[in-house]
Design a protein around this motif. Structure first.
Motif, PDB file in Angstrom:
ATOM      1  N   SER A   3      25.837  39.605  37.702  1.00 32.84           N
ATOM      2  CA  SER A   3      26.758  40.658  38.103  1.00 32.84           C
ATOM      3  C   SER A   3      28.160  40.074  38.280  1.00 32.84           C
ATOM      4  CB  SER A   3      26.295  41.275  39.419  1.00 32.84           C
ATOM      5  OG  SER A   3      26.413  40.322  40.471  1.00 32.84           O
ATOM      6  N   VAL A   4      29.151  40.976  38.397  1.00 35.47           N
ATOM      7  CA  VAL A   4      30.530  40.526  38.612  1.00 35.47           C
ATOM      8  C   VAL A   4      30.618  39.725  39.902  1.00 35.47           C
ATOM      9  CG1 VAL A   4      32.852  41.343  39.141  1.00 35.47           C
ATOM     10  CG2 VAL A   4      31.580  42.369  37.262  1.00 35.47           C
ATOM     11  N   GLU A  22      36.715  25.286  34.247  1.00 37.64           N
ATOM     12  CA  GLU A  22      35.580  26.193  34.260  1.00 37.64           C
ATOM     13  C   GLU A  22      35.907  27.435  35.087  1.00 37.64           C
ATOM     14  OE1 GLU A  22      35.511  22.978  34.703  1.00 37.64           O
ATOM     15  OE2 GLU A  22      33.655  22.038  33.936  1.00 37.64           O
ATOM     16  N   ALA A  23      36.546  27.206  36.226  1.00 42.51           N
ATOM     17  CA  ALA A  23      36.905  28.345  37.083  1.00 42.51           C
ATOM     18  C   ALA A  23      37.870  29.277  36.362  1.00 42.51           C
ATOM     19  CB  ALA A  23      37.532  27.837  38.380  1.00 42.51           C
ATOM     20  N   ARG A  24      38.868  28.701  35.660  1.00 43.14           N
ATOM     21  CA  ARG A  24      39.869  29.526  34.971  1.00 43.14           C
ATOM     22  C   ARG A  24      39.210  30.399  33.910  1.00 43.14           C
ATOM     23  NH1 ARG A  24      42.591  29.700  30.464  1.00 43.14           N
ATOM     24  NH2 ARG A  24      41.577  27.817  29.654  1.00 43.14           N
ATOM     25  N   LEU A  25      38.292  29.798  33.128  1.00 42.39           N
ATOM     26  CA  LEU A  25      37.630  30.560  32.073  1.00 42.39           C
ATOM     27  C   LEU A  25      36.782  31.683  32.649  1.00 42.39           C
ATOM     28  CD1 LEU A  25      36.553  27.601  29.742  1.00 42.39           C
ATOM     29  CD2 LEU A  25      38.307  29.342  29.263  1.00 42.39           C
ATOM     30  N   LEU A  26      36.059  31.392  33.743  1.00 43.54           N
ATOM     31  CA  LEU A  26      35.172  32.401  34.302  1.00 43.54           C
ATOM     32  C   LEU A  26      35.971  33.527  34.967  1.00 43.54           C
ATOM     33  CD1 LEU A  26      32.330  33.301  34.661  1.00 43.54           C
ATOM     34  CD2 LEU A  26      32.079  31.768  36.624  1.00 43.54           C
ATOM     35  N   TYR A  27      37.084  33.177  35.660  1.00 45.78           N
ATOM     36  CA  TYR A  27      37.945  34.233  36.222  1.00 45.78           C
ATOM     37  C   TYR A  27      38.443  35.150  35.087  1.00 45.78           C
ATOM     38  CZ  TYR A  27      38.450  31.796  40.769  1.00 45.78           C
ATOM     39  OH  TYR A  27      38.224  31.208  41.992  1.00 45.78           O
ATOM     40  N   GLY A  28      38.787  34.512  33.959  1.00 38.79           N
ATOM     41  CA  GLY A  28      39.287  35.298  32.826  1.00 38.79           C
ATOM     42  C   GLY A  28      38.257  36.258  32.299  1.00 38.79           C
ATOM     43  N   ARG A  29      36.997  35.821  32.179  1.00 39.32           N
ATOM     44  CA  ARG A  29      35.945  36.705  31.673  1.00 39.32           C
ATOM     45  C   ARG A  29      35.713  37.878  32.629  1.00 39.32           C
ATOM     46  NH1 ARG A  29      32.743  31.674  30.793  1.00 39.32           N
ATOM     47  NH2 ARG A  29      33.256  30.928  28.682  1.00 39.32           N
ATOM     48  N   ILE A  30      35.744  37.570  33.949  1.00 40.30           N
ATOM     49  CA  ILE A  30      35.549  38.635  34.935  1.00 40.30           C
ATOM     50  C   ILE A  30      36.627  39.695  34.786  1.00 40.30           C
ATOM     51  CG2 ILE A  30      35.556  39.168  37.420  1.00 40.30           C
ATOM     52  CD1 ILE A  30      34.388  36.303  37.845  1.00 40.30           C
ATOM     53  N   LEU A  31      37.890  39.244  34.608  1.00 42.14           N
ATOM     54  CA  LEU A  31      38.992  40.201  34.506  1.00 42.14           C
ATOM     55  C   LEU A  31      38.990  40.963  33.187  1.00 42.14           C
ATOM     56  CD1 LEU A  31      41.790  38.055  36.206  1.00 42.14           C
ATOM     57  CD2 LEU A  31      40.751  40.168  37.102  1.00 42.14           C
ATOM     58  N   GLU A  32      38.341  40.381  32.168  1.00 40.04           N
ATOM     59  CA  GLU A  32      38.184  41.146  30.924  1.00 40.04           C
ATOM     60  C   GLU A  32      37.267  42.342  31.163  1.00 40.04           C
ATOM     61  OE1 GLU A  32      36.744  38.467  28.010  1.00 40.04           O
ATOM     62  OE2 GLU A  32      38.631  37.361  27.807  1.00 40.04           O
ATOM     63  N   VAL A  33      36.238  42.100  31.982  1.00 43.49           N
ATOM     64  CA  VAL A  33      35.274  43.168  32.277  1.00 43.49           C
ATOM     65  C   VAL A  33      35.833  44.122  33.321  1.00 43.49           C
ATOM     66  CG1 VAL A  33      32.967  43.631  33.213  1.00 43.49           C
ATOM     67  CG2 VAL A  33      33.335  41.680  31.662  1.00 43.49           C
ATOM     68  N   ASP A  34      36.493  43.561  34.350  1.00 45.75           N
ATOM     69  CA  ASP A  34      36.974  44.370  35.486  1.00 45.75           C
ATOM     70  C   ASP A  34      38.421  43.965  35.784  1.00 45.75           C
ATOM     71  OD1 ASP A  34      37.337  45.866  37.735  1.00 45.75           O
ATOM     72  OD2 ASP A  34      35.787  44.857  38.958  1.00 45.75           O
ATOM     73  N   PRO A  35      39.394  44.456  35.008  1.00 51.11           N
ATOM     74  CA  PRO A  35      40.777  43.987  35.133  1.00 51.11           C
ATOM     75  C   PRO A  35      41.440  44.308  36.455  1.00 51.11           C
ATOM     76  CG  PRO A  35      40.622  45.849  33.619  1.00 51.11           C
ATOM     77  CD  PRO A  35      39.226  45.447  33.932  1.00 51.11           C
ATOM     78  N   ASP A  36      40.889  45.221  37.234  1.00 45.47           N
ATOM     79  CA  ASP A  36      41.495  45.550  38.523  1.00 45.47           C
ATOM     80  C   ASP A  36      40.691  45.008  39.697  1.00 45.47           C
ATOM     81  OD1 ASP A  36      43.694  46.892  37.480  1.00 45.47           O
ATOM     82  OD2 ASP A  36      42.575  48.779  37.314  1.00 45.47           O
ATOM     83  N   ASN A  37      39.874  43.975  39.408  1.00 44.22           N
ATOM     84  CA  ASN A  37      39.112  43.385  40.514  1.00 44.22           C
ATOM     85  C   ASN A  37      40.071  42.596  41.404  1.00 44.22           C
ATOM     86  OD1 ASN A  37      37.553  41.320  42.008  1.00 44.22           O
ATOM     87  ND2 ASN A  37      35.822  42.190  40.893  1.00 44.22           N
ATOM     88  N   PRO A  38      40.321  43.058  42.626  1.00 48.00           N
ATOM     89  CA  PRO A  38      41.352  42.415  43.450  1.00 48.00           C
ATOM     90  C   PRO A  38      41.014  40.970  43.818  1.00 48.00           C
ATOM     91  CG  PRO A  38      40.121  44.017  44.750  1.00 48.00           C
ATOM     92  CD  PRO A  38      39.679  44.195  43.318  1.00 48.00           C
TER      93      PRO A  38
END
Length: 642
Positions: A3-4, A22-38
């Motif tokens: 899950s997100v 690794e953190a940068r890539l994973l944050y990027g994938r999350i924001l691709e799915v949920d761009p307004d995740n605060p």
């Protein structure tokens, strides 16, 4: 698939463990799915700022703060990221973020500290000072050194904005938090000097130098303050140390000039001024100081040239214009001198006497017929006595003339031709249409050497008062009565006599040779502390002291009118006696007031006056010798030996 929320926890674990890519890539994938995740925006923004992409980080954290406006940490981290931009605009935006944080949790000492830092970098010293004060009161456990540094930086902003009180408070707090910080003591001294507390400034600078004896600028500033306090020996030692610490600092030499001038070492002062000017030829103040020194030596043309150079370098420097005015007037270039003299109102020295009247100032061009004009005193009593001579000229143009002046002058001013009324400052003024300060009258009338209104007497004593004073004095028995004034008003500042008064005054004992002239009955016209010297008057000097009965200048005028001659230093009495048309001998210092035109014996302002000028600063012996010879001739012509 995770899950997100699970992905976000994994990304945060990478981030906190230092696996930043690794953190940068994973944050990027999350924001691709949920761009307004605060939360993803917040943490991804922190990582971006941490790895150098500060602008991207600010954008992401800012978006997170908008989505979660009640989350204090996001506002705090946004402020930190904005500060990392390193720009005043970024600091101003950071201050707004920290204010949002403090609206949610107002008691955080560290947050107030952060706000204070942001405001300092944004250039808002007063607000920074307030925020840091809140940080100081919010937690006694706040680390003192960083907070002291923050107060010091805020104080520098306040100092640059000429907020001397605020700067003083900020530097005091910095000093209290970290007493070992020499810089805090140094800047506290500078701020206290600006508030008019030279004693406190000297103490603070002394402590700064105790902590760090190599602080050359503190040593340099100490010189000026010690001179102000009249502590000349200490000032000289401080000046020598300042030059030794930083021989390339022009102020190390320039600050020695007032000391040397006041201790009558003019040639050395000129040398120090020359050194300062060679190091910093663009500094107008050094040329202005040189002007004053050249006037000391009677080099009036060179003084005018120095003034013109100062103004070329600093066209808006009011002090430079005023200094040039004095040089021009002293050299007889009156028309241009009066124009420059108007700059006096742009200096701070006349702030206490500046009158903000709503009525227009008379410039000389306006018709005054049928109108009421207020002439008002602005500087010394002598200036009023000298320039009230223009009142009859205004009355001749049809004006009704009112004089605003010191209470001590009111009765005398009322007797000046053309004056309808005289009003003491502090009393209610009658209605008037125009006004003009006394010392602007020569400019308004276009006065030059050939047109000085020199008809005397223009001051007049009340005949009844003259008769009363004549009756009070000891019988003259055919001997000329000669009035004496040997000292001016001390005009002390914190117990230190003004430099000009020290130079224009002399002890009564120095006039002992006059007591050797037979056939003279002296009368003291001396007021103030100098009168105490009568208790040890020179042997053989027959001198009466009627001044205890003098109430004001009308009484002094009546008393002077009973005298055959008045001998006086350059103080108000010389203008009084000259304006009364009495024979007047004025003793003038070597660096003569501009109105004596370089100590020319005859003066255009007062046809019955004779000027006896010093040949060298501080040396009255030559003047007294000439006075004795002249008095001997005067007695021979006007009296007999008893």
């Amino acid at each position: 698939m995770a899950s997100v929320a699970e992905a976000l926890n994994l990304a945060l674990d990478h981030h906190l463990s230092g696996r930043l890519e690794e953190a940068r890539l994973l944050y990027g994938r999350i924001l691709e799915v949920d761009p307004d995740n605060p939360h993803a925006l917040h943490f991804a923004g922190l990582l971006a700022a941490q790895t150098g992409a500060v602008a991207d980080g600010v954008a992401m954290i800012g978006k997170a703060a908008a989505l979660l406006p009640l989350t204090a940490d996001i506002h705090g981290n946004l402020g930190k990221a904005l500060m990392a931009l390193g720009t005043p605009d970024g600091a101003a935006r950071a201050a707004a973020a920290f204010r949002n944080l403090l609206a949610l949790q107002p008691e955080g000492a560290g947050d107030w500290f952060a706000l204070g830092g942001a405001l300092t970098e944004a250039g808002d010293g007063p607000a920074a000072h307030r925020a840091l004060t809140r940080a100081l009161t919010a937690s006694a456990a706040t680390d003192s050194e960083p907070l002291a540094e923050a107060f010091e930086r805020a104080g520098l902003r306040l100092y640059a904005a000429a907020d001397w009180a605020g700067a003083t408070d900020a530097f005091r707090k910095a000093r209290s938090l970290a007493p070992q910080r020499a810089g805090a003591h140094r800047m506290l001294g500078a701020a206290l000097a600006q508030t008019g507390d030279p004693e406190g400034a000297v103490a603070a600078l002394g402590e700064a130098l105790r902590l760090d004896p190599t602080l050359a600028d503190a040593q340099t500033n100490l010189v000026h303050l010690l001179v102000t306090l009249g502590r000349f020996d200490e000032a000289e030692r401080a000046g020598r140390r300042a030059v030794a610490l930083d021989p390339g600092n022009p102020d190390a030499y320039g600050n020695m000039v007032p000391l040397l001038e006041q201790t009558v070492r003019v040639a050395e002062a000129l040398r120090q001024c020359g050194r300062a000017s060679r190091i910093a030829p663009e500094r107008a103040a050094f040329h202005r100081n040189r002007l004053s020194l050249l006037l000391h030596e009677g080099r009036r043309d060179e003084a005018v040239a120095a003034g013109r150079e100062a103004i070329r370098l600093a066209p808006a420097d009011a002090d430079a214009h005023l200094a040039l005015a004095v040089a021009l007037l002293a050299s007889g270039q009156l028309r241009e001198g009066w124009e420059e003299f108007e700059w006096r109102w742009e200096t701070r020295q006349l702030d206490p006497v500046h009158r903000g009247f709503p009525q227009p100032q008379w410039t000389g061009a306006e018709d005054v017929a049928g109108r009421t004009i207020l002439l008002y005193a602005e500087q010394g009593l002598g200036d009023t006595l000298q320039f009230v001579r223009y009142a009859p000229l205004l009355a001749a143009r049809g004006a009704r003339v009112i004089v605003g002046c010191s209470p001590a002058l009111v009765r005398l001013m009322e007797r000046v031709d053309g004056v309808s009324a005289a009003v003491a400052w502090g009393d209610e003024l009658p209605a008037f249409d125009l006004h003009i300060p006394m010392m602007s009258l020569p400019r308004a009338f276009g006065t030059d050497l050939d047109s000085v209104p020199a008809a005397v007497p223009y001051l007049r004593a009340d005949p009844a008062d003259v008769a009363a004073w004549r009756a009070r004095l000891p019988a003259a028995e055919g001997r000329p009565r000669v009035g004496l004034v040997w000292a001016g008003s001390p005009r002390t500042v914190r117990g230190v006599a003004s430099p000009i008064d020290r130079r224009r005054s002399l002890p009564l004992a120095a006039l002992a040779p006059l007591a050797e002239v037979p056939g003279v009955r002296f009368v003291s016209l001396q007021m103030g502390p100098g009168a105490a010297q009568l208790a040890e008057a020179p042997a053989g000097m027959d001198i009466a002291d009627p001044m205890a009965g003098v109430r004001d200048f009308a009484d002094t005028a009546a008393l002077a009118s009973t005298l055959d001659l008045v001998i006086t230093v350059d103080t108000s009495v010389c203008h009084l006696a000259g304006g009364l048309g009495r024979p007047t001998w004025t003793l003038s210092r070597a660096d003569a007031c501009w109105r004596w035109l370089g100590n020319q014996e005859k003066n255009p302002w007062y046809p019955t006056m004779r000027v006896f000028g010093q040949d060298r600063s501080g040396d009255w012996s030559g003047v007294v010798a000439r006075l004795r010879a002249a008095l001997t001739d005067f007695v021979a012509a006007h009296g007999h030996v008893s």
